[in-house]
Design a protein around this motif. Structure first.
Motif, PDB file in Angstrom:
ATOM      1  N   ARG A   1      58.094 -31.233  35.759  1.00 33.87           N
ATOM      2  CA  ARG A   1      59.134 -32.077  35.933  1.00 33.87           C
ATOM      3  C   ARG A   1      59.138 -33.235  36.925  1.00 33.87           C
ATOM      4  NH1 ARG A   1      63.889 -29.776  38.352  1.00 33.87           N
ATOM      5  NH2 ARG A   1      62.495 -28.617  39.691  1.00 33.87           N
ATOM      6  N   VAL A   2      60.058 -34.179  36.791  1.00 34.09           N
ATOM      7  CA  VAL A   2      59.867 -35.295  37.659  1.00 34.09           C
ATOM      8  C   VAL A   2      61.141 -35.693  38.526  1.00 34.09           C
ATOM      9  CG1 VAL A   2      58.127 -36.526  36.626  1.00 34.09           C
ATOM     10  CG2 VAL A   2      60.496 -36.990  35.894  1.00 34.09           C
ATOM     11  N   GLY A   3      60.998 -36.053  39.593  1.00 30.69           N
ATOM     12  CA  GLY A   3      62.317 -36.775  40.282  1.00 30.69           C
ATOM     13  C   GLY A   3      62.030 -38.060  40.488  1.00 30.69           C
ATOM     14  N   ILE A   4      62.960 -39.114  40.017  1.00 34.54           N
ATOM     15  CA  ILE A   4      62.651 -40.632  40.396  1.00 34.54           C
ATOM     16  C   ILE A   4      63.562 -41.112  41.329  1.00 34.54           C
ATOM     17  CG2 ILE A   4      62.889 -42.879  39.054  1.00 34.54           C
ATOM     18  CD1 ILE A   4      62.271 -41.199  36.564  1.00 34.54           C
ATOM     19  N   ILE A   5      63.093 -41.757  42.207  1.00 32.83           N
ATOM     20  CA  ILE A   5      63.643 -42.343  43.370  1.00 32.83           C
ATOM     21  C   ILE A   5      63.476 -43.916  43.427  1.00 32.83           C
ATOM     22  CG2 ILE A   5      61.245 -42.122  44.837  1.00 32.83           C
ATOM     23  CD1 ILE A   5      63.373 -41.314  47.259  1.00 32.83           C
ATOM     24  N   ARG A   6      64.561 -44.298  43.778  1.00 28.10           N
ATOM     25  CA  ARG A   6      64.657 -45.840  43.944  1.00 28.10           C
ATOM     26  C   ARG A   6      65.444 -46.322  45.023  1.00 28.10           C
ATOM     27  NH1 ARG A   6      64.660 -50.679  39.468  1.00 28.10           N
ATOM     28  NH2 ARG A   6      64.885 -52.408  40.669  1.00 28.10           N
ATOM     29  N   ASP A   7      64.823 -47.053  45.918  1.00 22.32           N
ATOM     30  CA  ASP A   7      65.683 -47.779  46.974  1.00 22.32           C
ATOM     31  C   ASP A   7      66.380 -46.636  47.686  1.00 22.32           C
ATOM     32  OD1 ASP A   7      65.349 -50.392  46.230  1.00 22.32           O
ATOM     33  OD2 ASP A   7      67.169 -50.291  45.252  1.00 22.32           O
ATOM     34  N   GLY A   8      65.380 -45.355  48.052  1.00 23.79           N
ATOM     35  CA  GLY A   8      65.767 -44.322  48.826  1.00 23.79           C
ATOM     36  C   GLY A   8      66.998 -43.239  48.406  1.00 23.79           C
ATOM     37  N   ARG A   9      67.305 -43.609  47.040  1.00 28.62           N
ATOM     38  CA  ARG A   9      68.100 -42.482  46.476  1.00 28.62           C
ATOM     39  C   ARG A   9      67.241 -42.036  45.214  1.00 28.62           C
ATOM     40  NH1 ARG A   9      72.240 -46.761  47.473  1.00 28.62           N
ATOM     41  NH2 ARG A   9      73.644 -45.954  49.112  1.00 28.62           N
TER      42      ARG A   9
ATOM     43  N   ASP B   1      62.645 -33.200  32.923  1.00 32.61           N
ATOM     44  CA  ASP B   1      61.381 -32.742  32.451  1.00 32.61           C
ATOM     45  C   ASP B   1      60.537 -33.888  31.940  1.00 32.61           C
ATOM     46  OD1 ASP B   1      61.444 -32.551  29.222  1.00 32.61           O
ATOM     47  OD2 ASP B   1      63.470 -31.730  29.958  1.00 32.61           O
ATOM     48  N   VAL B   2      59.378 -33.996  31.726  1.00 30.71           N
ATOM     49  CA  VAL B   2      58.795 -34.842  31.578  1.00 30.71           C
ATOM     50  C   VAL B   2      58.794 -35.618  30.060  1.00 30.71           C
ATOM     51  CG1 VAL B   2      56.062 -35.762  31.161  1.00 30.71           C
ATOM     52  CG2 VAL B   2      56.737 -34.450  33.314  1.00 30.71           C
ATOM     53  N   GLU B   3      59.062 -34.712  29.217  1.00 33.54           N
ATOM     54  CA  GLU B   3      59.014 -35.008  27.631  1.00 33.54           C
ATOM     55  C   GLU B   3      60.607 -35.715  27.776  1.00 33.54           C
ATOM     56  OE1 GLU B   3      57.022 -35.096  25.175  1.00 33.54           O
ATOM     57  OE2 GLU B   3      55.579 -34.130  26.825  1.00 33.54           O
ATOM     58  N   THR B   4      61.499 -35.491  28.392  1.00 35.58           N
ATOM     59  CA  THR B   4      62.832 -36.143  28.187  1.00 35.58           C
ATOM     60  C   THR B   4      62.439 -37.506  28.638  1.00 35.58           C
ATOM     61  OG1 THR B   4      64.019 -34.057  28.443  1.00 35.58           O
ATOM     62  CG2 THR B   4      65.147 -36.185  29.017  1.00 35.58           C
TER      63      THR B   4
ATOM     64  N   ASP C   1      60.661 -39.735  26.196  1.00 40.89           N
ATOM     65  CA  ASP C   1      61.560 -40.173  25.217  1.00 40.89           C
ATOM     66  C   ASP C   1      62.486 -41.372  25.649  1.00 40.89           C
ATOM     67  OD1 ASP C   1      60.491 -38.038  23.325  1.00 40.89           O
ATOM     68  OD2 ASP C   1      62.148 -36.654  23.838  1.00 40.89           O
ATOM     69  N   ARG C   2      63.004 -40.942  26.817  1.00 40.19           N
ATOM     70  CA  ARG C   2      63.840 -42.334  27.406  1.00 40.19           C
ATOM     71  C   ARG C   2      63.035 -43.725  27.676  1.00 40.19           C
ATOM     72  NH1 ARG C   2      67.879 -40.173  31.562  1.00 40.19           N
ATOM     73  NH2 ARG C   2      69.036 -42.081  31.275  1.00 40.19           N
ATOM     74  N   SER C   3      61.834 -43.489  28.118  1.00 42.95           N
ATOM     75  CA  SER C   3      61.221 -44.751  28.526  1.00 42.95           C
ATOM     76  C   SER C   3      60.852 -45.712  27.257  1.00 42.95           C
ATOM     77  CB  SER C   3      60.110 -44.385  29.346  1.00 42.95           C
ATOM     78  OG  SER C   3      58.977 -43.516  28.415  1.00 42.95           O
ATOM     79  N   GLY C   4      60.583 -45.144  26.253  1.00 44.76           N
ATOM     80  CA  GLY C   4      59.942 -46.004  24.898  1.00 44.76           C
ATOM     81  C   GLY C   4      58.764 -46.199  25.020  1.00 44.76           C
ATOM     82  N   LYS C   5      58.229 -47.276  24.199  1.00 44.27           N
ATOM     83  CA  LYS C   5      57.097 -47.630  24.041  1.00 44.27           C
ATOM     84  C   LYS C   5      57.156 -49.312  24.010  1.00 44.27           C
ATOM     85  CE  LYS C   5      55.117 -43.756  23.264  1.00 44.27           C
ATOM     86  NZ  LYS C   5      53.803 -43.081  24.057  1.00 44.27           N
ATOM     87  N   ARG C   6      55.996 -49.768  24.596  1.00 43.56           N
ATOM     88  CA  ARG C   6      55.864 -51.313  24.346  1.00 43.56           C
ATOM     89  C   ARG C   6      55.120 -51.660  23.171  1.00 43.56           C
ATOM     90  NH1 ARG C   6      53.266 -54.977  29.232  1.00 43.56           N
ATOM     91  NH2 ARG C   6      55.381 -54.944  30.075  1.00 43.56           N
ATOM     92  N   VAL C   7      55.748 -52.597  22.394  1.00 45.12           N
ATOM     93  CA  VAL C   7      55.011 -52.756  21.009  1.00 45.12           C
ATOM     94  C   VAL C   7      54.733 -54.360  20.998  1.00 45.12           C
ATOM     95  CG1 VAL C   7      55.593 -52.859  18.649  1.00 45.12           C
ATOM     96  CG2 VAL C   7      56.525 -51.235  20.125  1.00 45.12           C
ATOM     97  N   ARG C   8      53.479 -54.691  20.638  1.00 49.97           N
ATOM     98  CA  ARG C   8      53.184 -56.020  20.333  1.00 49.97           C
ATOM     99  C   ARG C   8      52.623 -55.981  18.800  1.00 49.97           C
ATOM    100  NH1 ARG C   8      48.296 -58.020  19.875  1.00 49.97           N
ATOM    101  NH2 ARG C   8      47.336 -56.346  20.404  1.00 49.97           N
ATOM    102  N   VAL C   9      53.155 -57.196  17.984  1.00 48.23           N
ATOM    103  CA  VAL C   9      52.604 -57.223  16.746  1.00 48.23           C
ATOM    104  C   VAL C   9      52.679 -58.660  16.193  1.00 48.23           C
ATOM    105  CG1 VAL C   9      55.324 -56.747  16.011  1.00 48.23           C
ATOM    106  CG2 VAL C   9      53.599 -56.289  14.451  1.00 48.23           C
ATOM    107  N   ASN C  10      51.678 -58.863  15.456  1.00 45.34           N
ATOM    108  CA  ASN C  10      51.507 -60.137  14.909  1.00 45.34           C
ATOM    109  C   ASN C  10      51.667 -59.981  13.351  1.00 45.34           C
ATOM    110  OD1 ASN C  10      50.573 -61.804  17.126  1.00 45.34           O
ATOM    111  ND2 ASN C  10      48.657 -60.729  17.193  1.00 45.34           N
TER     112      ASN C  10
END
Length: 294
Positions: free
Chosen positions: A197-205, A211-214, A217-226
């Motif tokens: 599992r992960v906890g994500i912190i930003r600006d102290g909050r 869980d990691v799989e979730t 899934d939410r973070s997505g992928k960076r796609v580059r296509v020519n």
């Protein structure tokens, strides 16, 4: 009972927020990643949990002991390993003497095993060692007394890629032995390899715990296509496409269904295609930016 538990844990440095109203629970036997950009509050959280700094408000327990109770926390820390982000070594002493001193404080039941595993040099003065060799020595001292809980701040800093992989394998083995691991990182791929599992912190909050799989899934992928064809933004106006750029090639972050993306791309003549994980900062900005600043 949770191995680590915080209740509205808050630390201010004067008017500056370190962390505020932090609520999280780390369960026994899990690898918990504490994820965030530099300056987010990860190190402040760790230093508060270990009693190095006192909370401004709220509270926390480590192995069931109140972090504000000095005597109780000392007792708990006998079963805790700690790897700081920037270990403060006496650079005039050798690695062997440093570990001897650590052993006199907390024991060293696993010292030989760990030295062999991480190939940490002990015969030279620490000041003469590379950043990576210093980090290997720090890893050995964190685990050599076989603690129940290990707290680490950016543990792979300075390690080469092969040693990083060895470290990840070691962490997975420790989890199988029932150990609890809590570590901070700003590297999404690192967390993906070893964390439950992960906890994500930003600006102290704390903005989410999942869980990691979730998370992936939410973070997505960076796609580059020519593609051979000329394209305009309307050609990629499909669900899940974010931050579209057409600067010589088509680039975007994709959080939708991958089958739908493949079907869409099949209409073009593709010259080159690359798909990779979205950088961590993009994950924060896309999914947690508004929440973090609410």
């Amino acid at each position: 009972m949770s191995t680590i538990e915080t209740r509205n844990l808050t630390k201010f440095y004067g008017e500056t927020r370190g962390i505020e109203d932090l609520n999280l629970a780390v369960e026994e036997g899990e690898v918990f990643g504490f994820l965030g950009p530099n300056g987010a509050g990860k190190t402040t959280t760790i230093r508060t949990l270990l009693g190095f700094i006192a909370p401004t408000a709220g509270g926390a327990t480590v192995l069931g002991r109140d972090v504000r109770d000095e005597r109780a926390l000392i007792e708990a820390k006998r079963r805790v390993g700690y790897l700081p982000s920037d270990p403060g070594f006496d650079e005039e002493t050798t690695g062997a003497r440093f570990l001897d001193y650590q052993a006199s404080l907390k024991g060293d039941a696993r010292r030989g095993e760990l030295l062999d595993l991480f190939d940490a040099p002990t015969d030279r003065k620490i000041g003469a060692l590379s950043r990576g060799n210093k980090q290997k020595l720090a890893i050995v001292q964190a685990f050599m007394h076989d603690p129940d809980l290990v707290i680490m701040d950016e543990p792979t800093s300075g390690l080469d890629p092969l040693m990083q992989e060895r470290f990840y394998d070691f962490i997975q083995a420790e989890r199988e032995r029932g150990k609890t691991i809590f570590f901070s990182s700003h590297i999404l791929s690192e967390v993906r390899k070893v964390c439950d599992r992960v906890g994500i912190i930003r600006d102290g909050r704390l903005v989410t715990t999942e869980d990691v799989e979730t998370l992936l899934d939410r973070s997505g992928k960076r796609v580059r296509v020519n593609v051979e064809e000329s394209v305009d933004p309307a050609d990629f106006d499909i669900a899940g496409v974010h931050d579209l750029s057409l600067d010589g090639e088509v680039r975007f972050t994709f959080t939708g269904e991958y089958d739908a993306l493949i079907d869409h791309l099949s209409a073009f003549h593709i010259v080159d295609l690359d798909v990779e994980e979205a950088p961590l900062d993009e994950v924060f900005m896309r999914f947690y930016g508004g929440e973090a600043h609410a």
